[in-house]
Design an enzyme around this catalytic site. Structure first.
Site, PDB file in Angstrom:
ATOM      1  N   LYS A 153       0.838  -1.210   0.000  1.00  0.00           N
ATOM      2  CA  LYS A 153       0.000   0.000   0.000  1.00  0.00           C
ATOM      3  C   LYS A 153       0.876   1.264   0.000  1.00  0.00           C
ATOM      4  CE  LYS A 153      -3.530   2.785   0.580  1.00  0.00           C
ATOM      5  NZ  LYS A 153      -4.596   3.053  -0.373  1.00  0.00           N
ATOM      6  N   LYS A 213       0.049  11.409   5.782  1.00  0.00           N
ATOM      7  CA  LYS A 213       0.407  10.272   6.648  1.00  0.00           C
ATOM      8  C   LYS A 213       1.075   9.164   5.825  1.00  0.00           C
ATOM      9  CE  LYS A 213      -2.915   7.562   6.822  1.00  0.00           C
ATOM     10  NZ  LYS A 213      -3.649   6.373   6.522  1.00  0.00           N
TER      11      LYS A 213
HETATM   12  P1  NAD Z   1     -12.424   8.820   7.502  1.00  0.00           P
HETATM   13  O1  NAD Z   1     -11.768   9.825   8.372  1.00  0.00           O
HETATM   14  O2  NAD Z   1     -13.502   9.250   6.556  1.00  0.00           O
HETATM   15  O3  NAD Z   1     -13.043   7.616   8.390  1.00  0.00           O
HETATM   16  C1  NAD Z   1     -12.479   7.136   9.557  1.00  0.00           C
HETATM   17  C2  NAD Z   1     -13.614   6.844  10.528  1.00  0.00           C
HETATM   18  O4  NAD Z   1     -13.067   6.256  11.713  1.00  0.00           O
HETATM   19  C3  NAD Z   1     -14.372   8.094  10.962  1.00  0.00           C
HETATM   20  O5  NAD Z   1     -15.751   7.884  10.768  1.00  0.00           O
HETATM   21  C4  NAD Z   1     -14.015   8.249  12.433  1.00  0.00           C
HETATM   22  O6  NAD Z   1     -15.082   8.791  13.204  1.00  0.00           O
HETATM   23  C5  NAD Z   1     -13.740   6.818  12.824  1.00  0.00           C
HETATM   24  N1  NAD Z   1     -12.880   6.676  13.989  1.00  0.00           N
HETATM   25  C6  NAD Z   1     -11.679   7.275  14.220  1.00  0.00           C
HETATM   26  N2  NAD Z   1     -11.171   6.869  15.394  1.00  0.00           N
HETATM   27  C7  NAD Z   1     -12.070   5.991  15.931  1.00  0.00           C
HETATM   28  C8  NAD Z   1     -12.129   5.230  17.105  1.00  0.00           C
HETATM   29  N3  NAD Z   1     -11.146   5.318  18.011  1.00  0.00           N
HETATM   30  N4  NAD Z   1     -13.187   4.419  17.304  1.00  0.00           N
HETATM   31  C9  NAD Z   1     -14.186   4.349  16.403  1.00  0.00           C
HETATM   32  N5  NAD Z   1     -14.197   5.055  15.255  1.00  0.00           N
HETATM   33  C10 NAD Z   1     -13.149   5.864  15.015  1.00  0.00           C
HETATM   34  O7  NAD Z   1     -11.239   8.094   6.710  1.00  0.00           O
HETATM   35  P2  NAD Z   1     -11.336   7.207   5.365  1.00  0.00           P
HETATM   36  O8  NAD Z   1     -11.121   8.100   4.190  1.00  0.00           O
HETATM   37  O9  NAD Z   1     -12.523   6.323   5.427  1.00  0.00           O
HETATM   38  O10 NAD Z   1      -9.975   6.358   5.523  1.00  0.00           O
HETATM   39  C11 NAD Z   1      -9.859   5.278   6.439  1.00  0.00           C
HETATM   40  C12 NAD Z   1      -8.548   4.555   6.150  1.00  0.00           C
HETATM   41  O11 NAD Z   1      -8.562   4.066   4.808  1.00  0.00           O
HETATM   42  C13 NAD Z   1      -7.301   5.437   6.272  1.00  0.00           C
HETATM   43  O12 NAD Z   1      -6.233   4.688   6.814  1.00  0.00           O
HETATM   44  C14 NAD Z   1      -7.028   5.828   4.836  1.00  0.00           C
HETATM   45  O13 NAD Z   1      -5.657   6.144   4.636  1.00  0.00           O
HETATM   46  C15 NAD Z   1      -7.455   4.583   4.090  1.00  0.00           C
HETATM   47  N6  NAD Z   1      -7.896   4.767   2.703  1.00  0.00           N
HETATM   48  C16 NAD Z   1      -8.717   5.799   2.352  1.00  0.00           C
HETATM   49  C17 NAD Z   1      -9.108   5.937   1.020  1.00  0.00           C
HETATM   50  C18 NAD Z   1      -9.992   7.078   0.553  1.00  0.00           C
HETATM   51  O14 NAD Z   1     -10.090   7.313  -0.668  1.00  0.00           O
HETATM   52  N7  NAD Z   1     -10.667   7.806   1.440  1.00  0.00           N
HETATM   53  C19 NAD Z   1      -8.669   5.029   0.048  1.00  0.00           C
HETATM   54  C20 NAD Z   1      -7.885   3.968   0.450  1.00  0.00           C
HETATM   55  C21 NAD Z   1      -7.492   3.849   1.770  1.00  0.00           C
END
Ligand code: NAD
Length: 294
Positions: free
Chosen positions: A171, A239
């Site tokens: 990744k 990050k």
């Molecule tokens: P986001 O911020 O939209 O979602 C994260 C969620 O986790 C939020 O709803 C937040 O409230 C929740 N959260 C945080 N801490 C928490 C806790 N302690 N307990 C319960 N819930 C908690 O982020 P995202 O865009 O969905 O990304 C999530 C992961 O996926 C990241 O590591 C990101 O790098 C990866 N990712 C994102 C994408 C993208 O296009 N958005 C693509 C591939 C990978």
């Protein structure tokens, strides 16, 4: 039907969990902010008020959280996943985090007789909604096979890439390529606009040749329209570029373009744009070119 606890229902986790519900699984969701859980319930999932409540009788636990400290707290914390999961449960961490943290989580899970996979994803929000993510899986083959019915629902390309932590390494390479590609697409768009070329026509023909790529396909319309609602937040890509630059340094590999992309992403964030989509790198190109719009 599998009982799935899904923790982290944000931009990616929300649609992934909804797709698992639609495929007939019993999904119980937990998120720090309650609104996201309510949205899952509207789609047919169940709500949990705590990690313990979500995980207690789950067969599989999926985490989709922002960063390494979040996953450490949720999985390893006193009231975390490993404190509540039954032996034989499989933990699928779909978050993008540091490879060494994934290795540590896998070891802690094994000590509790819980299987653990690092299974970060690529494809963005669109692929999360479509259920066509690319999933790079690190961990034991047997755990991967146990989780496969679920991975098949959320992903289209699912590849076991090696032992614990390997998924995160792959990744990191993914994020290196994506950041560099966005930067070059942004530079091309600002260049074309400055030359007075019809940029929509230009993007169309570029996408059909050797310069064609998924960023052009999926992100250029938003970039041309200056619409930078995430998507994938600059904060998260910052990050990830920290992960890849330090992992490359550890093995003595030079990634000069990646290091530059990391600096540019960091600068965009320092400008106050951490909550925008990573395609907002275009704003920085405009600024550096004296073409920033008010
Ligand atoms: P986001 O911020 O939209 O979602 C994260 C969620 O986790 C939020 O709803 C937040 O409230 C929740 N959260 C945080 N801490 C928490 C806790 N302690 N307990 C319960 N819930 C908690 O982020 P995202 O865009 O969905 O990304 C999530 C992961 O996926 C990241 O590591 C990101 O790098 C990866 N990712 C994102 C994408 C993208 O296009 N958005 C693509 C591939 C990978």
């Amino acid at each position: 039907m599998t009982k799935i606890a899904f923790i982290g229902l944000g931009i990616m986790g929300g649609p992934m969990a909804a797709n698992l519900v639609a495929a007939g699984h019993d999904v119980i969701g937990f998120n720090r902010s309650r609104g996201k859980v309510d949205a899952l319930v509207e789609r047919g999932g169940r709500a949990a008020g705590s990690i313990r409540e979500a995980v207690g009788d789950a067969d599989v636990v999926v985490t989709m959280l922002p960063d390494s400290p979040d996953v450490e707290a949720v999985v390893l914390g006193d009231d975390g996943v490993l404190a509540s999961a039954r032996p034989g449960t499989v933990l699928v961490d779909a978050s993008t985090i540091r490879p060494d943290v994934s290795v540590r989580i896998a070891e802690a899970a094994r000590a509790k007789d819980v299987g653990a996979l690092d299974a970060p994803v690529s494809g963005g929000e669109a692929a999360a909604i479509e259920g066509t993510l690319s999933i790079m899986v690190g961990g034991e083959s047997a755990d991967m096979e146990a989780a496969r019915p679920l991975l098949d629902v959320v992903g289209a390309t699912i590849v076991h890439v090696g032992p614990a932590g390997s998924g995160q390494i792959v990744k990191a390479a993914n994020q290196l390529i994506v950041a560099g590609t966005i930067q070059l697409v942004a530079e091309a768009i600002v260049f074309l606009e400055a030359q007075g070329v019809d940029t929509e026509a230009a993007v169309k023909v570029l996408a059909g040749g050797l310069a064609g790529n998924r960023i052009l396909d999926r992100k250029s319309a938003g970039m041309l329209a200056r619409q930078f609602a995430p998507g994938f937040r600059v904060d998260l890509h910052h990050k990830d570029l920290g992960i890849v630059t330090s992992a490359a340094r550890e093995v003595g590999v030079a990634i000069p373009m990646g290091a530059l992309a990391a600096q540019l992403m960091g600068a965009l964030r320092a400008e106050g744009h951490g909550d925008l989509d990573h395609s907002a790198l275009l704003l920085l190109v405009e600024q550096l070119s004296g073409r920033a719009r008010g």
